[in-house]
Motif scaffolding. Structure first.
Motif, PDB file in Angstrom:
ATOM      1  N   ARG A   1      -1.170  13.899 -10.164  1.00  0.00           N
ATOM      2  CA  ARG A   1      -2.823  13.987  -8.753  1.00  0.00           C
ATOM      3  C   ARG A   1      -1.669  12.428  -7.333  1.00  0.00           C
ATOM      4  NH1 ARG A   1      -4.330  17.852 -10.012  1.00  0.00           N
ATOM      5  NH2 ARG A   1      -6.815  18.148 -10.778  1.00  0.00           N
ATOM      6  N   TRP A   2      -1.829  12.958  -6.148  1.00  0.00           N
ATOM      7  CA  TRP A   2      -0.983  11.799  -5.541  1.00  0.00           C
ATOM      8  C   TRP A   2      -2.365  11.276  -5.295  1.00  0.00           C
ATOM      9  CZ3 TRP A   2       3.552  12.435  -3.284  1.00  0.00           C
ATOM     10  CH2 TRP A   2       4.522  13.163  -3.041  1.00  0.00           C
ATOM     11  N   ILE A   3      -2.168   9.631  -5.303  1.00  0.00           N
ATOM     12  CA  ILE A   3      -2.917   8.424  -5.235  1.00  0.00           C
ATOM     13  C   ILE A   3      -2.082   7.317  -4.436  1.00  0.00           C
ATOM     14  CG2 ILE A   3      -3.361   6.971  -6.819  1.00  0.00           C
ATOM     15  CD1 ILE A   3      -3.881   9.070  -8.550  1.00  0.00           C
ATOM     16  N   ALA A   4      -3.516   6.930  -3.361  1.00  0.00           N
ATOM     17  CA  ALA A   4      -2.907   5.574  -2.169  1.00  0.00           C
ATOM     18  C   ALA A   4      -4.023   5.432  -2.683  1.00  0.00           C
ATOM     19  CB  ALA A   4      -3.494   6.516  -1.025  1.00  0.00           C
ATOM     20  N   GLY A   5      -3.160   3.992  -2.463  1.00  0.00           N
ATOM     21  CA  GLY A   5      -4.008   2.766  -3.092  1.00  0.00           C
ATOM     22  C   GLY A   5      -2.965   1.366  -2.934  1.00  0.00           C
ATOM     23  N   ARG A   6      -3.138  -0.146  -3.233  1.00  0.00           N
ATOM     24  CA  ARG A   6      -2.499  -1.131  -3.156  1.00  0.00           C
ATOM     25  C   ARG A   6      -1.603  -1.206  -4.548  1.00  0.00           C
ATOM     26  NH1 ARG A   6      -1.871  -6.542  -1.201  1.00  0.00           N
ATOM     27  NH2 ARG A   6      -2.171  -7.967  -2.080  1.00  0.00           N
ATOM     28  N   LEU A   7      -1.012  -1.429  -4.545  1.00  0.00           N
ATOM     29  CA  LEU A   7       0.460  -1.531  -6.420  1.00  0.00           C
ATOM     30  C   LEU A   7       0.288  -3.226  -6.456  1.00  0.00           C
ATOM     31  CD1 LEU A   7       2.092  -0.180  -8.226  1.00  0.00           C
ATOM     32  CD2 LEU A   7       3.361  -1.181  -6.950  1.00  0.00           C
TER      33      LEU A   7
ATOM     34  N   ASN B   1       0.867  -0.998   0.276  1.00  0.00           N
ATOM     35  CA  ASN B   1      -0.254  -0.074  -0.463  1.00  0.00           C
ATOM     36  C   ASN B   1       1.234   1.232  -0.610  1.00  0.00           C
ATOM     37  OD1 ASN B   1      -2.717  -0.600   0.103  1.00  0.00           O
ATOM     38  ND2 ASN B   1      -2.213  -2.182   2.059  1.00  0.00           N
ATOM     39  N   ILE B   2       0.789   1.944  -0.730  1.00  0.00           N
ATOM     40  CA  ILE B   2       1.316   3.013  -0.906  1.00  0.00           C
ATOM     41  C   ILE B   2       1.105   4.817  -1.698  1.00  0.00           C
ATOM     42  CG2 ILE B   2       3.463   1.986  -2.016  1.00  0.00           C
ATOM     43  CD1 ILE B   2       2.814   2.895  -4.748  1.00  0.00           C
ATOM     44  N   VAL B   3       1.486   5.532  -1.318  1.00  0.00           N
ATOM     45  CA  VAL B   3       0.787   6.737  -1.910  1.00  0.00           C
ATOM     46  C   VAL B   3       2.404   7.727  -2.936  1.00  0.00           C
ATOM     47  CG1 VAL B   3       0.124   9.349  -0.815  1.00  0.00           C
ATOM     48  CG2 VAL B   3       0.382   7.495   0.459  1.00  0.00           C
ATOM     49  N   VAL B   4       2.143   8.124  -3.954  1.00  0.00           N
ATOM     50  CA  VAL B   4       2.933   8.033  -5.081  1.00  0.00           C
ATOM     51  C   VAL B   4       1.884   9.333  -6.043  1.00  0.00           C
ATOM     52  CG1 VAL B   4       2.152   6.301  -6.605  1.00  0.00           C
ATOM     53  CG2 VAL B   4       4.407   7.726  -6.489  1.00  0.00           C
ATOM     54  N   GLN B   5       2.229  10.000  -6.682  1.00  0.00           N
ATOM     55  CA  GLN B   5       2.493  11.454  -7.025  1.00  0.00           C
ATOM     56  C   GLN B   5       2.485  10.567  -8.481  1.00  0.00           C
ATOM     57  OE1 GLN B   5       4.670  14.933  -7.588  1.00  0.00           O
ATOM     58  NE2 GLN B   5       2.866  15.801  -7.525  1.00  0.00           N
ATOM     59  N   LEU B   6       1.250  10.514  -9.194  1.00  0.00           N
ATOM     60  CA  LEU B   6       1.288  10.105 -10.671  1.00  0.00           C
ATOM     61  C   LEU B   6       0.251  11.077 -11.634  1.00  0.00           C
ATOM     62  CD1 LEU B   6       0.275   6.531 -10.205  1.00  0.00           C
ATOM     63  CD2 LEU B   6       2.217   7.158 -10.995  1.00  0.00           C
ATOM     64  N   THR B   7       0.824  11.060 -12.535  1.00  0.00           N
ATOM     65  CA  THR B   7       0.391  12.186 -14.038  1.00  0.00           C
ATOM     66  C   THR B   7       0.090  11.914 -14.613  1.00  0.00           C
ATOM     67  OG1 THR B   7       2.042  13.463 -13.212  1.00  0.00           O
ATOM     68  CG2 THR B   7       1.185  13.875 -14.881  1.00  0.00           C
ATOM     69  N   PRO B   8      -2.119  11.295 -14.905  1.00  0.00           N
ATOM     70  CA  PRO B   8      -2.798  11.002 -15.918  1.00  0.00           C
ATOM     71  C   PRO B   8      -2.468  11.148 -17.308  1.00  0.00           C
ATOM     72  CG  PRO B   8      -3.916  11.336 -14.370  1.00  0.00           C
ATOM     73  CD  PRO B   8      -2.855  12.536 -13.965  1.00  0.00           C
ATOM     74  N   LEU B   9      -2.262  10.210 -18.043  1.00  0.00           N
ATOM     75  CA  LEU B   9      -1.737  10.051 -19.319  1.00  0.00           C
ATOM     76  C   LEU B   9      -2.369  10.411 -20.738  1.00  0.00           C
ATOM     77  CD1 LEU B   9       1.579   7.730 -19.232  1.00  0.00           C
ATOM     78  CD2 LEU B   9       1.276  10.397 -18.991  1.00  0.00           C
TER      79      LEU B   9
END
Length: 207
Positions: free
Chosen positions: A91-97, A38-46
């Motif tokens: 956006r900062w995304i929290a969830g299970r990788l 379970n992580i929090v990471v910054q991602l940019t939608p493509l």
């Protein structure tokens, strides 16, 4: 739904303690994370990818290092995904990788935040008992409202025992028990319940 959980008074919410906690780790990019974590990471939608029929709605998104993770939704949850994830905006995304084939994915992200502060404030998140018609967010909000009304009370545990066990005071114990794994806080609240029951029995016997 609240009555099915026995939640009819402010104090019921105060003592509606979490069953467990989701522990997340903040990572700068996906290379630092492990599948199943379970992580929090910054991602940019493509881009947006709509599947035919009842297939999932997918949003490939890139981290700061260029790694791509697909954010995936099934059913009606896909309708709100577009609003939460404008293309090209981080956006900062929290969830299970997880991993699907050779690709990384997060299915139904737990949280999507514009600011890092909001996301990093969810590294430890309580999971409350629910009934049909209630969500974790709704219960957490109601518990928060109830806790805001809780005033400190005079200590009723014998001072020597309190010092020996290194227990927090009553209000602090409640706050800590809702915030994370804190055995001392849980033990103190359990002792309170036993003490209250013992005093009630003594009062009945002496009546």
């Amino acid at each position: 739904p609240l009555e099915r959980l026995g939640l009819t008074r402010v104090r019921d919410f105060v003592y509606h303690l979490p069953d467990r906690f989701v522990q997340r780790r903040a990572v700068a990019n996906l290379d630092e994370a492990s599948v199943g974590e379970n992580i929090v990471v910054q991602l940019t939608p493509l881009e947006y990818r709509n599947a035919a029929g009842r297939g999932p709605f997918r949003v490939p998104a890139a981290d700061a290092a260029g790694n791509v993770c697909t954010l995936t939704w099934f059913g009606r949850a896909a309708y709100s995904a577009r609003k939460q994830l404008p293309l090209g905006e981080a956006r900062w995304i929290a969830g299970r990788l997880d991993q699907f084939g050779q690709a990384l994915q997060i299915v139904h992200p737990d949280h999507i935040s514009e600011e890092s502060g909001a996301a990093l404030g969810q590294l430890t998140e309580p999971v409350y008992p629910l009934s049909e018609g209630l969500t974790q967010g709704r219960i957490a909000a109601l518990v928060g409202q109830a806790m805001a009304q809780v005033a400190p009370l005079p200590e009723w545990i014998e001072p020597g025992l309190l010092a020996k066990m290194q227990w927090p005071d009553w209000r602090d114990a409640l706050v800590l028990a809702h915030q994370g794994e804190h055995p001392a806080a849980r033990d103190r609240l359990a002792y309170d319940e036993l003490l209250a029951n013992s005093l009630a029995l003594l009062l009945v016997k002496n009546a």
